[in-house]
Design a protein around this motif. Structure first.
Motif, PDB file in Angstrom:
ATOM      1  N   GLY A 264      63.493  85.960  44.569  1.00  0.00           N
ATOM      2  CA  GLY A 264      64.514  86.402  43.857  1.00  0.00           C
ATOM      3  C   GLY A 264      65.189  87.842  44.526  1.00  0.00           C
ATOM      4  O   GLY A 264      66.066  88.326  43.891  1.00  0.00           O
ATOM      5  N   HIS A 265      64.759  88.134  45.702  1.00  0.00           N
ATOM      6  CA  HIS A 265      65.259  89.120  46.051  1.00  0.00           C
ATOM      7  C   HIS A 265      65.758  89.122  47.526  1.00  0.00           C
ATOM      8  O   HIS A 265      66.935  89.745  47.800  1.00  0.00           O
ATOM      9  N   GLU A 266      64.822  88.636  48.203  1.00  0.00           N
ATOM     10  CA  GLU A 266      65.159  88.507  49.903  1.00  0.00           C
ATOM     11  C   GLU A 266      66.546  87.715  50.166  1.00  0.00           C
ATOM     12  O   GLU A 266      67.321  88.212  50.884  1.00  0.00           O
ATOM     13  N   THR A 267      66.637  86.564  49.457  1.00  0.00           N
ATOM     14  CA  THR A 267      67.850  85.801  49.698  1.00  0.00           C
ATOM     15  C   THR A 267      68.983  86.318  49.459  1.00  0.00           C
ATOM     16  O   THR A 267      69.876  86.492  50.076  1.00  0.00           O
ATOM     17  N   THR A 268      69.028  86.926  48.177  1.00  0.00           N
ATOM     18  CA  THR A 268      70.271  87.751  47.669  1.00  0.00           C
ATOM     19  C   THR A 268      70.283  88.978  48.573  1.00  0.00           C
ATOM     20  O   THR A 268      71.715  89.201  48.884  1.00  0.00           O
ATOM     21  N   ALA A 269      69.549  89.474  48.961  1.00  0.00           N
ATOM     22  CA  ALA A 269      69.577  90.652  50.003  1.00  0.00           C
ATOM     23  C   ALA A 269      70.383  90.430  51.206  1.00  0.00           C
ATOM     24  O   ALA A 269      71.360  91.068  51.754  1.00  0.00           O
ATOM     25  N   THR A 270      69.921  89.246  51.757  1.00  0.00           N
ATOM     26  CA  THR A 270      70.528  88.797  52.911  1.00  0.00           C
ATOM     27  C   THR A 270      71.782  88.469  52.782  1.00  0.00           C
ATOM     28  O   THR A 270      72.790  88.662  53.582  1.00  0.00           O
ATOM     29  N   ALA A 271      72.086  87.710  51.921  1.00  0.00           N
ATOM     30  CA  ALA A 271      73.598  87.198  51.396  1.00  0.00           C
ATOM     31  C   ALA A 271      74.458  88.372  51.293  1.00  0.00           C
ATOM     32  O   ALA A 271      75.619  88.540  51.822  1.00  0.00           O
ATOM     33  N   LEU A 272      74.042  89.499  50.603  1.00  0.00           N
ATOM     34  CA  LEU A 272      74.930  90.575  50.303  1.00  0.00           C
ATOM     35  C   LEU A 272      74.971  91.222  51.726  1.00  0.00           C
ATOM     36  O   LEU A 272      76.235  91.798  52.080  1.00  0.00           O
ATOM     37  N   ALA A 273      74.087  91.473  52.660  1.00  0.00           N
ATOM     38  CA  ALA A 273      74.512  92.227  53.916  1.00  0.00           C
ATOM     39  C   ALA A 273      75.183  91.411  54.787  1.00  0.00           C
ATOM     40  O   ALA A 273      76.247  91.714  55.471  1.00  0.00           O
ATOM     41  N   TRP A 274      75.300  90.037  54.651  1.00  0.00           N
ATOM     42  CA  TRP A 274      76.214  89.055  55.229  1.00  0.00           C
ATOM     43  C   TRP A 274      77.635  89.420  54.768  1.00  0.00           C
ATOM     44  O   TRP A 274      78.553  89.581  55.624  1.00  0.00           O
ATOM     45  N   ALA A 275      77.723  89.555  53.522  1.00  0.00           N
ATOM     46  CA  ALA A 275      78.938  89.566  52.902  1.00  0.00           C
ATOM     47  C   ALA A 275      79.505  90.883  53.279  1.00  0.00           C
ATOM     48  O   ALA A 275      80.821  91.043  53.720  1.00  0.00           O
ATOM     49  N   LEU A 276      78.625  92.069  53.493  1.00  0.00           N
ATOM     50  CA  LEU A 276      79.400  93.274  53.899  1.00  0.00           C
ATOM     51  C   LEU A 276      79.682  93.167  55.454  1.00  0.00           C
ATOM     52  O   LEU A 276      80.692  93.837  55.769  1.00  0.00           O
ATOM     53  N   TYR A 277      79.230  92.345  56.029  1.00  0.00           N
ATOM     54  CA  TYR A 277      79.425  92.381  57.817  1.00  0.00           C
ATOM     55  C   TYR A 277      80.778  91.614  57.554  1.00  0.00           C
ATOM     56  O   TYR A 277      81.883  92.093  58.304  1.00  0.00           O
ATOM     57  N   TRP A 278      81.004  90.250  57.144  1.00  0.00           N
ATOM     58  CA  TRP A 278      82.233  89.524  57.075  1.00  0.00           C
ATOM     59  C   TRP A 278      83.357  90.486  56.455  1.00  0.00           C
ATOM     60  O   TRP A 278      84.403  90.599  56.955  1.00  0.00           O
ATOM     61  N   ILE A 279      83.306  91.136  55.538  1.00  0.00           N
ATOM     62  CA  ILE A 279      84.022  91.906  54.873  1.00  0.00           C
ATOM     63  C   ILE A 279      85.011  93.131  55.575  1.00  0.00           C
ATOM     64  O   ILE A 279      85.861  93.210  55.742  1.00  0.00           O
ATOM     65  N   HIS A 280      83.944  93.541  56.391  1.00  0.00           N
ATOM     66  CA  HIS A 280      84.406  94.769  57.180  1.00  0.00           C
ATOM     67  C   HIS A 280      84.772  94.185  58.856  1.00  0.00           C
ATOM     68  O   HIS A 280      84.968  95.069  59.359  1.00  0.00           O
ATOM     69  N   LYS A 281      84.390  92.817  59.114  1.00  0.00           N
ATOM     70  CA  LYS A 281      84.453  92.406  60.139  1.00  0.00           C
ATOM     71  C   LYS A 281      86.002  92.111  60.338  1.00  0.00           C
ATOM     72  O   LYS A 281      86.692  92.277  61.159  1.00  0.00           O
ATOM     73  N   PHE A 282      86.534  91.654  59.335  1.00  0.00           N
ATOM     74  CA  PHE A 282      87.986  91.288  58.979  1.00  0.00           C
ATOM     75  C   PHE A 282      88.649  92.222  58.057  1.00  0.00           C
ATOM     76  O   PHE A 282      88.541  91.813  56.863  1.00  0.00           O
ATOM     77  N   PRO A 283      89.770  92.970  58.511  1.00  0.00           N
ATOM     78  CA  PRO A 283      90.177  94.014  57.589  1.00  0.00           C
ATOM     79  C   PRO A 283      91.067  93.202  56.543  1.00  0.00           C
ATOM     80  O   PRO A 283      91.283  94.117  55.490  1.00  0.00           O
ATOM     81  N   GLU A 284      91.620  92.227  56.873  1.00  0.00           N
ATOM     82  CA  GLU A 284      92.688  91.822  55.924  1.00  0.00           C
ATOM     83  C   GLU A 284      91.651  91.184  54.903  1.00  0.00           C
ATOM     84  O   GLU A 284      91.989  91.226  53.504  1.00  0.00           O
TER      85      GLU A 284
END
Ligand code: HEM
Length: 461
Positions: A264-284
């Motif tokens: 219940g925590h490791e998976t969601t934590a990783t998904a969130l780290a990825w989301a933050l990466y992608w969101i800031h990788k692409f300014p649009e």
């Protein structure tokens, strides 16, 4: 009889490939042998068939409690060193179904939404550590958030010294169990030797014993002072009775809590780290997301956030491109069956390859590109997009995980302006039994959006 083909190299070599380069190895196999192929990873799981054909996945996942296929728990031995033998992962048949029915409701619907406040509070607390001009590791922060949230769901209000110790030890235990060496020990059980406190397995066992003690202490205390008005999951499990009227033993409770805390925590934590990466990788992507979030005004309702279409598309695309879980749990063939043209014999173990399915270019053109718009332009079936698996073992936290992702992202992005501290490409790599970014996603805190908008208001008035 047509059988799925696969690499001919020795089992040992295939296992090493699977441990150290799982995604590349799956891709190579799919390229050579198609979307249903065999891998050989040792006697216990032989033959092991990887499936990324949506029609075949549908056949398996809609029939995984029938005479054709089952989803047995005794095959999930790989989780035993972490959770013990008696968690939901290890249960089968009716017992498994009952346990799921018991544990699902807190992670869905209105019960799930009651966690919005906890998620917001915990996120605020973690954000209060950040300083403008400094950077932080996204995963460390998201893991602190998701661990605290799942602890509250499982144990209820929980702010004791024991809770703090448990949080710290669980975090360390996961990090340790995620190293390539630990994974090798998991896949080669003969390496699981306690050669003293400094040996890798010995160290793991000692830390695990500390975690176990804390959980057993909590169970004992809660049994001694049972409070029926509590609504947390531990209470729910303590009140449950089987057909014979028996409650769960301490060991059963312990293993179940461990499964929930870990899954219940490791998976969601990783998904969130990825989301933050992608969101800031692409300014649009970031601009569109901010415009959508800002359209809700100050202090938006959690339901409104949950329903935002672009935020949803960003979360789906994050879970598609590098699914945290590469595979479903195993399903087993029960009677001779034809699967997408292949004849499979009873005893064959099947794994849904979530990773390969999400990388199919007939479903997702330019599959390596992060394009949230795909999820606005078309609907995918549950056998084309399946980050949470499906059928009898579909993730019980699927709604909760998506809810938590959206709440945390909304909170963080509305509060601060971030930038990637290092803009070079990050890829996925194995982290324990799941996958994660191959290096830390470092975010630089550029500014405080709330302070900025307040000062703009003051200037204009
Ligand atoms: C982004 C986050 C998550 C992902 C990607 C994920 C993915 C998965 C997958 C792929 C499975 C196997 C499904 C199958 O075999 O068909 C699974 C099972 C499971 N997940 Fe999750 N999960 C996530 C979050 C959570 C959360 C938050 C919880 C707890 C609340 C949770 C609890 C479980 C449990 C208990 C199972 C075993 C179900 C069973 O054996 O019946 N997961 N998850």
């Amino acid at each position: 009889m047509k059988q799925p083909q696969g690499p001919q190299s020795p089992t040992f070599v295939q296992t090493l490939q699977w441990i150290f380069r799982p995604m590349q190895y799956m891709e190579e196999c799919a390229k050579r042998y198609g979307d249903i192929f065999t891998m050989r990873l040792g006697a216990e799981f032989d033959p092991l068939v990887y499936v990324s054909n949506p029609k075949a996945l549908q056949q398996i996942l809609t029939n995984d409690t029938t005479t054709q296929f089952t989803a047995p728990g005794d095959i999930n031995k790989i989780f035993e060193p972490l959770t013990g033998k008696l968690s939901i992962f290890g249960l089968s048949g009716k017992q498994h179904q009952r346990q799921r029915q018991l544990m699902m409701p807190p992670f869905h619907g209105d019960r799930m939404r009651t966690y919005a406040e906890t998620i917001a509070e915990v996120t605020e607390k973690i954000m209060s550590r950040w300083q403008i001009g400094e950077s932080f590791c996204a995963r460390t922060s998201t893991q602190a958030i998701t661990l605290r949230v799942i602890m509250q769901a499982v144990f209820g209000l929980y702010d004791s010294l024991r809770a703090q110790q448990l949080e710290k030890l669980l975090g360390e235990m996961i990090d340790e169990a995620s190293s390539p060496l630990s994974v090798t020990m998991i896949y080669f059980p003969f390496l699981q030797k306690d050669l003293g406190a400094w040996s890798p397995w010995g160290k793991y066992l000692r830390r695990k014993a500390l975690v176990d003690k804390l959980i057993y202490d909590e169970i004992r205390e809660r049994r001694e002072n049972f409070d029926p008005s509590r609504t947390d999951i531990l209470n729910l499990l303590m009140e449950a009775r089987d057909e014979a009227g028996e409650g769960m033993t301490d060991e059963e409770l312990h293993d179940e809590l461990m499964a929930l805390l870990l899954a219940g925590h490791e998976t969601t934590a990783t998904a969130l780290a990825w989301a933050l990466y992608w969101i800031h990788k692409f300014p649009e992507v970031r601009s569109k997301l901010l415009a959508e979030l800002d359209s809700l005004g100050e202090n938006p309702d959690s339901n409104a956030i949950f329903k935002l279409p672009y935020l949803n598309a960003v979360c789906c695309e994050t879970l598609r491109i590098y699914p945290v879980a590469m595979l479903t749990f195993p399903r087993v063939v029960q009677e001779p069956v034809n699967l997408a043209g292949y004849d499979l014999q009873p005893g064959t173990v099947l794994l849904g390859s979530i990773y390969l399915t999400h990388r199919r270019d007939d479903l997702y053109p330019e599959p390596k590109k992060f394009k949230p718009e795909r999820f606005l332009e078309r609907q995918f079936s549950p056998y084309e997009f399946l980050p949470f698996g499906g059928g009898a073992r579909r993730c019980i936290g699927f709604a909760f995980a998506q809810f938590e992702m959206k709440m945390v992202l909304a909170k963080m992005l509305s509060r601060f302006d971030f930038e990637l501290a290092d803009n070079t490409e990050i890829k996925a790599a194995r982290r324990g039994l799941v996958t994660a970014p191959n290096r830390s996603v470092q975010l630089l805190v550029k500014g405080d959006r709330i302070v900025k908008s307040r000062s703009l208001e003051t200037v204009s008035s």
